[in-house]
Scaffold this motif. Structure first.
Motif, short mmCIF file in Angstrom:
data_model
loop_
_atom_site.label_atom_id
_atom_site.label_comp_id
_atom_site.label_asym_id
_atom_site.label_seq_id
_atom_site.Cartn_x
_atom_site.Cartn_y
_atom_site.Cartn_z
N MET A 3 0.93 -1.17 0.02
CA MET A 3 -0.06 -0.11 -0.06
C MET A 3 0.87 1.18 -0.16
SD MET A 3 -2.72 1.24 2.79
CE MET A 3 -3.87 -0.02 2.43
N SER A 4 0.71 2.21 -0.89
CA SER A 4 1.39 3.23 -1.19
C SER A 4 0.96 4.35 0.18
CB SER A 4 1.21 4.17 -2.43
OG SER A 4 -0.18 4.49 -2.43
N PHE A 5 1.85 5.44 0.34
CA PHE A 5 1.43 6.31 1.51
C PHE A 5 0.28 7.00 1.46
CE2 PHE A 5 6.42 6.68 2.14
CZ PHE A 5 6.44 5.56 3.38
N ARG A 6 -0.07 7.38 0.01
CA ARG A 6 -1.30 8.12 -0.45
C ARG A 6 -2.59 7.33 -0.34
NH1 ARG A 6 -1.99 13.23 -2.77
NH2 ARG A 6 -0.08 13.28 -1.88
N ASP A 7 -2.37 5.98 -0.40
CA ASP A 7 -3.51 5.24 -0.20
C ASP A 7 -4.03 5.22 1.34
OD1 ASP A 7 -3.46 4.24 -2.69
OD2 ASP A 7 -2.20 2.46 -2.27
N ASP A 8 -2.88 5.70 1.88
CA ASP A 8 -3.23 5.55 3.39
C ASP A 8 -3.44 7.05 3.82
OD1 ASP A 8 -3.57 4.45 5.81
OD2 ASP A 8 -1.59 4.55 6.70
N GLY A 9 -3.61 8.00 2.85
CA GLY A 9 -3.73 9.43 3.27
C GLY A 9 -2.46 10.39 3.56
N LYS A 10 -1.24 9.76 3.26
CA LYS A 10 -0.23 10.20 3.93
C LYS A 10 0.93 10.64 2.70
CE LYS A 10 -0.06 7.54 8.18
NZ LYS A 10 0.47 6.54 8.86
N VAL A 11 1.78 11.34 2.89
CA VAL A 11 2.64 12.03 1.98
C VAL A 11 4.13 11.63 2.56
CG1 VAL A 11 3.35 14.34 0.90
CG2 VAL A 11 0.97 13.83 1.15
N TYR A 12 4.90 11.24 1.56
CA TYR A 12 6.44 11.18 1.79
C TYR A 12 6.98 12.56 1.81
CZ TYR A 12 11.06 8.77 1.15
OH TYR A 12 12.32 8.38 1.46
N LEU A 13 7.58 13.10 2.83
CA LEU A 13 7.99 14.51 2.93
C LEU A 13 9.72 14.38 3.36
CD1 LEU A 13 8.17 17.59 3.05
CD2 LEU A 13 6.99 17.43 5.38
N GLU A 14 10.45 14.55 2.47
CA GLU A 14 11.90 14.45 2.86
C GLU A 14 12.40 16.13 2.65
OE1 GLU A 14 15.75 12.76 0.09
OE2 GLU A 14 14.12 11.33 0.86
N VAL A 15 13.64 16.18 3.37
CA VAL A 15 14.44 17.56 3.35
C VAL A 15 15.79 17.13 2.91
CG1 VAL A 15 15.03 19.07 4.91
CG2 VAL A 15 13.05 17.91 5.36
N GLY A 16 16.18 18.23 1.78
CA GLY A 16 17.45 18.21 1.36
C GLY A 16 18.10 19.15 2.43
N LEU A 17 18.99 18.74 3.34
CA LEU A 17 19.41 19.61 4.43
C LEU A 17 20.43 20.76 3.97
CD1 LEU A 17 18.24 19.32 7.41
CD2 LEU A 17 20.66 18.48 7.88
N ASN A 18 21.61 20.42 3.41
CA ASN A 18 22.79 21.16 3.12
C ASN A 18 23.37 21.16 1.55
OD1 ASN A 18 23.90 18.65 3.61
ND2 ASN A 18 25.08 19.69 5.33
N GLU A 19 23.40 19.73 1.13
CA GLU A 19 24.03 19.65 -0.42
C GLU A 19 25.20 20.41 -0.48
OE1 GLU A 19 22.27 17.75 -2.74
OE2 GLU A 19 21.29 17.10 -0.89
N ASP A 20 25.39 21.08 -1.28
CA ASP A 20 26.55 21.84 -1.60
C ASP A 20 26.66 23.49 -1.21
OD1 ASP A 20 28.09 19.60 -2.74
OD2 ASP A 20 27.05 19.72 -4.71
N ALA A 21 25.53 23.76 -0.71
CA ALA A 21 25.17 25.12 -0.37
C ALA A 21 26.16 25.62 0.68
CB ALA A 21 23.57 25.42 0.27
N SER A 22 26.35 27.13 0.31
CA SER A 22 27.30 27.82 1.20
C SER A 22 26.53 28.91 2.30
CB SER A 22 28.20 28.72 0.24
OG SER A 22 27.33 29.88 -0.18
N LYS A 23 27.16 29.29 3.16
CA LYS A 23 26.34 30.16 3.96
C LYS A 23 26.20 31.57 3.59
CE LYS A 23 27.82 27.98 8.34
NZ LYS A 23 26.41 27.64 9.09
N HIS A 24 27.06 31.85 2.59
CA HIS A 24 26.98 32.88 1.75
C HIS A 24 25.61 33.08 0.91
CE1 HIS A 24 27.76 36.53 -0.76
NE2 HIS A 24 27.26 35.87 -1.93
N GLU A 25 25.24 31.65 0.38
CA GLU A 25 23.79 31.62 -0.11
C GLU A 25 22.70 31.87 0.91
OE1 GLU A 25 24.36 28.77 -3.94
OE2 GLU A 25 25.17 28.17 -2.17
#
Length: 367
Positions: free
Chosen positions: A1-23
């Motif tokens: 059963m997929s998440f949506r079948d159960d009324g839910k959503v897969y929510l991921e976070v891309g925390l930092n990757e290659d980003a700088s503190k200047h950005e």
């Protein structure tokens, strides 16, 4: 059963990757900052957190598994996080974390980018397999593998690959790999979109619709839409909204798009995503929901047989899937696809009956 079948959503976070503190000054560098962000994102409702292990000065710690181990252990001291690091080229960092897990935080998800591993590959439809291409010399002893051997290591360590799909080429390989059992289902697919990275899919709803339409219904999967290196916050919002309306998951995070969310924290990004989800009467999946969905079943590979269909010979009579619908299904044109390429003793007899019933002898069952 997929998440949506159960009324839910897969929510991921891309925390930092290659980003700088200047950005964005809130981009976490170093183990302490990264662990704190992991904790806050989980507390605010994220299902999964993806991070890059980085030193305090922002350098990537690709080969230093102790940085990731410190991050995961520190986060586990406050919440029950489901998080996984990134990589570049070598996955030794990931193997080390799986073999020697951080305190209180066993690794489940692991990154896998087909673009980093799948090179010069042909698809042989009549044999239902890949073949490595060799320029300049033939591989007379068959020493070059026809698929990434890292996938075997994932299976050995009980890891679930988080599959980064950057374009239609990546997706085609993923679908074929799932068809022959190289990638185990359910698939954990991340669809990347970018208006800056030309190797990524164009960030447009109709492109998203096209890619999703290419995935056969018989492939069990979850899709998370990732706006990446974008130059427009409005376009990110459009992609997230369209993904949710399509029944897909979403990924947010200042690591993915630091230039358009210059003053926002990762926790605030999660809050925005949760608002988009809840206003549709849905809920973000919990880390435990993700663990349950992608739990790796214990399987004795020596007890399995492989089922292969030669689609160049298949004429679409449909007799096979009338005998064994759990093994064979029709595609959109009525031709046979093997939905369970690795069969145990419980389905072996049906698989054999389906193969024997084919008038074109297009199916074989082999050890």
């Amino acid at each position: 059963m997929s998440f949506r079948d159960d009324g839910k959503v897969y929510l991921e976070v891309g925390l930092n990757e290659d980003a700088s503190k200047h950005e964005n000054p809130h981009v976490p560098h170093g183990a302490e900052e990264t662990a704190r962000d992991v904790v806050e994102c989980i507390q605010h409702g994220a299902s999964v957190v993806h991070f890059h292990a980085r030193y305090g000065d922002g350098r990537q710690a690709w080969t230093d598994d102790e940085v990731s181990r410190t991050i995961l252990a520190a986060a586990a001291g406050e919440v029950d996080p489901l998080a996984y690091p990134g990589y570049a080229g070598s996955l030794e960092h990931i193997w080390a974390l799986a073999e020697h897990p951080p305190t209180g935080n066993e690794l489940l998800l692991a990154p896998f980018d087909p673009a980093q591993h799948v090179k010069d590959v042909l698809w042989l439809e009549d044999k239902n397999q890949f073949r490595a291409v060799h320029f300049g010399a033939d591989d007379t002893n068959g020493s070059r593998p026809h698929y990434p051997l890292e996938l075997d290591r994932f299976t050995e360590l009980g890891l679930v690959p988080s599959i980064a799909v950057f374009n239609a080429v990546d997706l085609r390989w993923v679908i074929l790999a799932a068809r022959i059992g190289i990638l185990r289902q359910p698939l954990n697919i991340k669809l990347f979109f970018s208006d800056r990275c030309v190797s990524h899919s164009e960030p447009a709803p109709d492109v998203m619709d096209f890619l999703v339409s290419r995935i056969p219904k018989w492939i069990d999967h979850e899709i998370v839409v990732v706006p990446y290196a974008m130059s427009s916050a409005e376009l990110c919002q459009e992609l997230w909204e369209h993904a949710l309306d399509r029944g897909l998951g979403i990924r947010v995070g200042i690591g993915d798009c630091p230039s358009v969310f210059r003053t926002t924290t990762n926790a605030q990004m999660v809050d925005r995503a949760v608002h988009l989800i809840t206003k549709r009467g849905l809920a973000a999946a919990t880390p435990d929901d993700v663990r349950t969905r992608f739990a790796v079943a214990e399987t004795d590979e020596t007890e399995l047989v492989r089922v292969i269909v030669n689609r160049n010979r298949c004429m679409g009579w449909g007799v096979c899937y009338s005998h064994a619908p759990e093994v064979y299904q029709p595609d959109s044109d009525g031709y046979c696809v093997v939905v369970k390429p690795l069969v145990d003793s419980g389905l072996l007899e049906q698989a054999i009956q389906g193969a024997a019933s084919c008038p074109e002898r297009a199916i074989r069952v082999e050890l």
